[in-house]
Scaffold this motif. Structure first.
Motif, PDB file in Angstrom:
ATOM      1  N   ARG A 186     -15.702   1.031  15.913  1.00 24.37           N
ATOM      2  CA  ARG A 186     -16.087   1.857  14.759  1.00 24.37           C
ATOM      3  C   ARG A 186     -16.853   1.012  13.730  1.00 24.37           C
ATOM      4  NH1 ARG A 186     -13.158   6.754  14.080  1.00 24.37           N
ATOM      5  NH2 ARG A 186     -13.200   6.454  11.819  1.00 24.37           N
ATOM      6  N   LEU A 187     -16.375  -0.210  13.471  1.00 21.78           N
ATOM      7  CA  LEU A 187     -17.077  -1.093  12.548  1.00 21.78           C
ATOM      8  C   LEU A 187     -18.483  -1.391  13.052  1.00 21.78           C
ATOM      9  CD1 LEU A 187     -17.222  -3.063  10.133  1.00 21.78           C
ATOM     10  CD2 LEU A 187     -16.197  -4.792  11.635  1.00 21.78           C
ATOM     11  N   ASP A 188     -18.614  -1.695  14.338  1.00 25.16           N
ATOM     12  CA  ASP A 188     -19.933  -2.029  14.892  1.00 25.16           C
ATOM     13  C   ASP A 188     -20.904  -0.866  14.744  1.00 25.16           C
ATOM     14  OD1 ASP A 188     -19.069  -4.545  15.552  1.00 25.16           O
ATOM     15  OD2 ASP A 188     -18.789  -4.120  17.693  1.00 25.16           O
ATOM     16  N   ARG A 189     -20.439   0.349  14.888  1.00 27.66           N
ATOM     17  CA  ARG A 189     -21.324   1.514  14.728  1.00 27.66           C
ATOM     18  C   ARG A 189     -21.884   1.573  13.314  1.00 27.66           C
ATOM     19  NH1 ARG A 189     -17.860   6.520  16.694  1.00 27.66           N
ATOM     20  NH2 ARG A 189     -19.717   7.677  16.014  1.00 27.66           N
ATOM     21  N   VAL A 190     -21.039   1.301  12.326  1.00 28.56           N
ATOM     22  CA  VAL A 190     -21.505   1.319  10.939  1.00 28.56           C
ATOM     23  C   VAL A 190     -22.473   0.166  10.682  1.00 28.56           C
ATOM     24  CG1 VAL A 190     -20.785   1.058   8.539  1.00 28.56           C
ATOM     25  CG2 VAL A 190     -19.474   2.530  10.064  1.00 28.56           C
ATOM     26  N   LEU A 191     -22.123  -1.037  11.117  1.00 30.97           N
ATOM     27  CA  LEU A 191     -22.986  -2.197  10.861  1.00 30.97           C
ATOM     28  C   LEU A 191     -24.329  -2.067  11.566  1.00 30.97           C
ATOM     29  CD1 LEU A 191     -20.425  -5.147  11.007  1.00 30.97           C
ATOM     30  CD2 LEU A 191     -21.233  -3.856   9.010  1.00 30.97           C
ATOM     31  N   ASP A 192     -24.321  -1.503  12.762  1.00 30.21           N
ATOM     32  CA  ASP A 192     -25.594  -1.285  13.463  1.00 30.21           C
ATOM     33  C   ASP A 192     -26.495  -0.336  12.667  1.00 30.21           C
ATOM     34  OD1 ASP A 192     -24.763  -2.914  15.512  1.00 30.21           O
ATOM     35  OD2 ASP A 192     -24.263  -1.290  16.896  1.00 30.21           O
ATOM     36  N   GLU A 193     -25.903   0.664  12.061  1.00 28.44           N
ATOM     37  CA  GLU A 193     -26.686   1.619  11.271  1.00 28.44           C
ATOM     38  C   GLU A 193     -27.224   0.970  10.002  1.00 28.44           C
ATOM     39  OE1 GLU A 193     -25.566   5.937   9.418  1.00 28.44           O
ATOM     40  OE2 GLU A 193     -25.423   5.701  11.592  1.00 28.44           O
ATOM     41  N   LEU A 194     -26.380   0.196   9.318  1.00 28.76           N
ATOM     42  CA  LEU A 194     -26.811  -0.447   8.084  1.00 28.76           C
ATOM     43  C   LEU A 194     -27.892  -1.493   8.347  1.00 28.76           C
ATOM     44  CD1 LEU A 194     -23.368  -0.973   6.307  1.00 28.76           C
ATOM     45  CD2 LEU A 194     -25.108   0.740   5.736  1.00 28.76           C
ATOM     46  N   ALA A 195     -27.819  -2.173   9.479  1.00 27.72           N
ATOM     47  CA  ALA A 195     -28.745  -3.264   9.768  1.00 27.72           C
ATOM     48  C   ALA A 195     -30.184  -2.797   9.927  1.00 27.72           C
ATOM     49  CB  ALA A 195     -28.294  -4.009  11.023  1.00 27.72           C
ATOM     50  N   VAL A 196     -30.378  -1.547  10.353  1.00 28.93           N
ATOM     51  CA  VAL A 196     -31.740  -1.043  10.568  1.00 28.93           C
ATOM     52  C   VAL A 196     -32.145  -0.032   9.503  1.00 28.93           C
ATOM     53  CG1 VAL A 196     -31.602  -1.459  13.041  1.00 28.93           C
ATOM     54  CG2 VAL A 196     -30.935   0.788  12.157  1.00 28.93           C
ATOM     55  N   MET A 197     -31.327   0.145   8.509  1.00 31.85           N
ATOM     56  CA  MET A 197     -31.593   1.141   7.468  1.00 31.85           C
ATOM     57  C   MET A 197     -32.819   0.746   6.656  1.00 31.85           C
ATOM     58  SD  MET A 197     -28.845   2.412   4.620  1.00 31.85           S
ATOM     59  CE  MET A 197     -27.881   3.243   5.883  1.00 31.85           C
ATOM     60  N   ARG A 198     -33.602   1.756   6.260  1.00 35.19           N
ATOM     61  CA  ARG A 198     -34.734   1.563   5.375  1.00 35.19           C
ATOM     62  C   ARG A 198     -34.641   2.567   4.228  1.00 35.19           C
ATOM     63  NH1 ARG A 198     -34.469  -2.154   7.986  1.00 35.19           N
ATOM     64  NH2 ARG A 198     -36.047  -3.261   9.197  1.00 35.19           N
ATOM     65  N   PRO A 199     -34.680   2.097   2.976  1.00 30.74           N
ATOM     66  CA  PRO A 199     -34.774   0.693   2.601  1.00 30.74           C
ATOM     67  C   PRO A 199     -33.503  -0.072   2.970  1.00 30.74           C
ATOM     68  CG  PRO A 199     -34.322   2.027   0.674  1.00 30.74           C
ATOM     69  CD  PRO A 199     -34.599   2.987   1.791  1.00 30.74           C
ATOM     70  N   ARG A 200     -33.663  -1.352   3.182  1.00 31.99           N
ATOM     71  CA  ARG A 200     -32.546  -2.192   3.575  1.00 31.99           C
ATOM     72  C   ARG A 200     -31.628  -2.441   2.377  1.00 31.99           C
ATOM     73  NH1 ARG A 200     -34.310  -7.696   6.182  1.00 31.99           N
ATOM     74  NH2 ARG A 200     -34.652  -6.302   7.956  1.00 31.99           N
ATOM     75  N   PRO A 201     -30.312  -2.369   2.555  1.00 31.83           N
ATOM     76  CA  PRO A 201     -29.415  -2.732   1.452  1.00 31.83           C
ATOM     77  C   PRO A 201     -29.667  -4.165   0.988  1.00 31.83           C
ATOM     78  CG  PRO A 201     -28.198  -1.613   3.199  1.00 31.83           C
ATOM     79  CD  PRO A 201     -29.580  -1.872   3.735  1.00 31.83           C
ATOM     80  N   ASP A 202     -29.499  -4.378  -0.311  1.00 33.62           N
ATOM     81  CA  ASP A 202     -29.639  -5.726  -0.856  1.00 33.62           C
ATOM     82  C   ASP A 202     -28.417  -6.577  -0.563  1.00 33.62           C
ATOM     83  OD1 ASP A 202     -32.231  -5.585  -2.461  1.00 33.62           O
ATOM     84  OD2 ASP A 202     -31.155  -3.823  -3.177  1.00 33.62           O
ATOM     85  N   MET A 203     -27.282  -5.942  -0.386  1.00 34.48           N
ATOM     86  CA  MET A 203     -26.052  -6.663  -0.089  1.00 34.48           C
ATOM     87  C   MET A 203     -25.032  -5.672   0.454  1.00 34.48           C
ATOM     88  SD  MET A 203     -24.671  -7.277  -3.987  1.00 34.48           S
ATOM     89  CE  MET A 203     -26.288  -7.733  -4.599  1.00 34.48           C
ATOM     90  N   LEU A 204     -23.986  -6.212   1.053  1.00 38.71           N
ATOM     91  CA  LEU A 204     -22.900  -5.412   1.598  1.00 38.71           C
ATOM     92  C   LEU A 204     -21.582  -5.951   1.072  1.00 38.71           C
ATOM     93  CD1 LEU A 204     -21.602  -3.373   3.629  1.00 38.71           C
ATOM     94  CD2 LEU A 204     -21.766  -5.187   5.349  1.00 38.71           C
ATOM     95  N   PHE A 205     -20.725  -5.046   0.599  1.00 42.04           N
ATOM     96  CA  PHE A 205     -19.373  -5.400   0.210  1.00 42.04           C
ATOM     97  C   PHE A 205     -18.386  -4.832   1.225  1.00 42.04           C
ATOM     98  CE2 PHE A 205     -21.330  -6.151  -3.884  1.00 42.04           C
ATOM     99  CZ  PHE A 205     -20.623  -7.253  -4.331  1.00 42.04           C
ATOM    100  N   ALA A 206     -17.468  -5.680   1.664  1.00 39.20           N
ATOM    101  CA  ALA A 206     -16.343  -5.252   2.490  1.00 39.20           C
ATOM    102  C   ALA A 206     -15.112  -5.352   1.598  1.00 39.20           C
ATOM    103  CB  ALA A 206     -16.199  -6.133   3.721  1.00 39.20           C
TER     104      ALA A 206
ATOM    105  N   PRO B 272     -28.849  -8.703   8.197  1.00 37.44           N
ATOM    106  CA  PRO B 272     -30.036  -9.112   7.440  1.00 37.44           C
ATOM    107  C   PRO B 272     -29.854  -9.064   5.928  1.00 37.44           C
ATOM    108  CG  PRO B 272     -30.306  -6.855   8.185  1.00 37.44           C
ATOM    109  CD  PRO B 272     -28.991  -7.336   8.751  1.00 37.44           C
ATOM    110  N   PHE B 273     -28.623  -9.093   5.459  1.00 34.75           N
ATOM    111  CA  PHE B 273     -28.332  -9.100   4.020  1.00 34.75           C
ATOM    112  C   PHE B 273     -27.001  -9.831   3.825  1.00 34.75           C
ATOM    113  CE2 PHE B 273     -27.878  -4.771   5.858  1.00 34.75           C
ATOM    114  CZ  PHE B 273     -26.517  -4.814   6.133  1.00 34.75           C
ATOM    115  N   PRO B 274     -26.761 -10.365   2.634  1.00 31.73           N
ATOM    116  CA  PRO B 274     -25.506 -11.084   2.395  1.00 31.73           C
ATOM    117  C   PRO B 274     -24.301 -10.134   2.380  1.00 31.73           C
ATOM    118  CG  PRO B 274     -26.800 -10.931   0.376  1.00 31.73           C
ATOM    119  CD  PRO B 274     -27.676 -10.411   1.475  1.00 31.73           C
ATOM    120  N   VAL B 275     -23.155 -10.672   2.808  1.00 29.79           N
ATOM    121  CA  VAL B 275     -21.901  -9.927   2.841  1.00 29.79           C
ATOM    122  C   VAL B 275     -20.923 -10.587   1.871  1.00 29.79           C
ATOM    123  CG1 VAL B 275     -20.002  -9.075   4.262  1.00 29.79           C
ATOM    124  CG2 VAL B 275     -22.294  -9.324   5.253  1.00 29.79           C
TER     125      VAL B 275
END
Length: 284
Positions: free
Chosen positions: A25-45, A69-72
């Motif tokens: 489930r986590l991988d599905r979300v991260l795969d979506e965020l990684a190719v999102m446009r515009p790209r997130p500037d950062m990710l908080f867990a 492709p963004f800091p976590v």
């Protein structure tokens, strides 16, 4: 500025399974965020990163977030263990023994709080943490600030997951933020649902879980009389996007699943889109 959020990952719920349900489930979300446009500037867990506080699960968590492709950035929840997290993430910015730190992102200042009390399900915010938070707010009183934490400080109506507003930690946190107009919002996890309200004059938004979600049931609950109500649902893994436009924080929630598409922007819809945009003032 675009800030992505995931929460309540609970890796290691199946401790001997590297490819467990929660990792998928986590991988599905991260795969979506990684190719999102515009790209997130950062990710908080934002906490409950793993389920049992063990080192192997933190190592699998680190591997899962590698290569994005963004800091976590991380916050800790009630299923986490500070010492073990620090062993796997030695670069983590602990201060005074707590995972609490500031990120200066230019237009927005982000303050991450530590609401973990190991052995307790609900939140905690002691005098030492309150003093640290107050000092960070006081050193930049006019900076637009987003507060990041695991436990929401407000009652949400789901009886077995509720924060009691009379808990001492809630008042300590409230005293820190009360009357501060520069706080644009607070983002949390813990509830495994998308929820938004105002608290102490600011927006508080909780993010749905990448792990399974909590059922929406607002009835009182009696721990001595099980009533067969739904508690946990295998609804799709969720995430949040917080867009700061320079004035307000706008929160969107979505799920990582195959959405049924009913319309796309093709030549048949150009007139509609053109007319809608033409109603707005010319930015020049």
């Amino acid at each position: 500025m675009l800030i992505a959020q995931v929460t309540d990952i609970h890796l290691g719920f199946e401790p001997d399974s590297p490819g467990e349900f929660n990792r998928q489930r986590l991988d599905r979300v991260l795969d979506e965020l990684a190719v999102m446009r515009p790209r997130p500037d950062m990710l908080f867990a934002t906490g409950d990163l793993i389920d049992r506080g063990d080192k192997i699960s933190y190592e699998r968590l680190r591997e899962a977030f590698s290569g994005l492709p963004f800091p976590v950035h991380y916050a800790l929840g009630n299923h986490d263990a500070r010492e073990t997290f620090a062993e796997v993430f030695p670069e983590a910015p602990f201060d005074g023994g707590f995972l609490q730190y500031v990120i200066d992102a230019g237009a927005l200042r982000l303050i991450v709080l530590d609401t973990l009390e190991e052995g307790r399900h609900g939140g905690a915010f002691c005098d030492a943490r309150a003093a640290w938070f107050t000092a960070r707010l006081d050193e930049a009183p006019d900076a637009r600030t987003l507060v990041v934490l695991h436990h929401p400080p407000m009652e949400v109506g789901i009886a077995w997951m509720n924060t009691d507003p009379s808990e001492p930690w809630v008042e300590r946190l409230a005293a820190c933020v009360r009357g501060r107009s520069n706080i644009v919002g607070m983002i949390c996890g813990h509830i495994h649902r998308a929820i938004a309200t105002t608290w102490e004059g600011t927006l508080v938004a909780t993010c749905p879980s990448t792990a399974p979600q909590v059922a929406l049931d607002l009835r009182p609950i009696d721990p001595d009389h099980p009533d067969e109500r739904n508690l946990i649902l295998a609804d799709p893994p969720g995430y949040a996007l917080h867009w700061f436009n320079g004035r307000e924080l706008i929160t969107h929630w979505d799920t990582a699943e195959d959405h049924q598409v009913l319309a796309k922007f093709d030549a048949n819809l150009t007139d509609m889109v053109r007319d809608m945009l033409a109603e707005r003032p010319d930015p020049s």
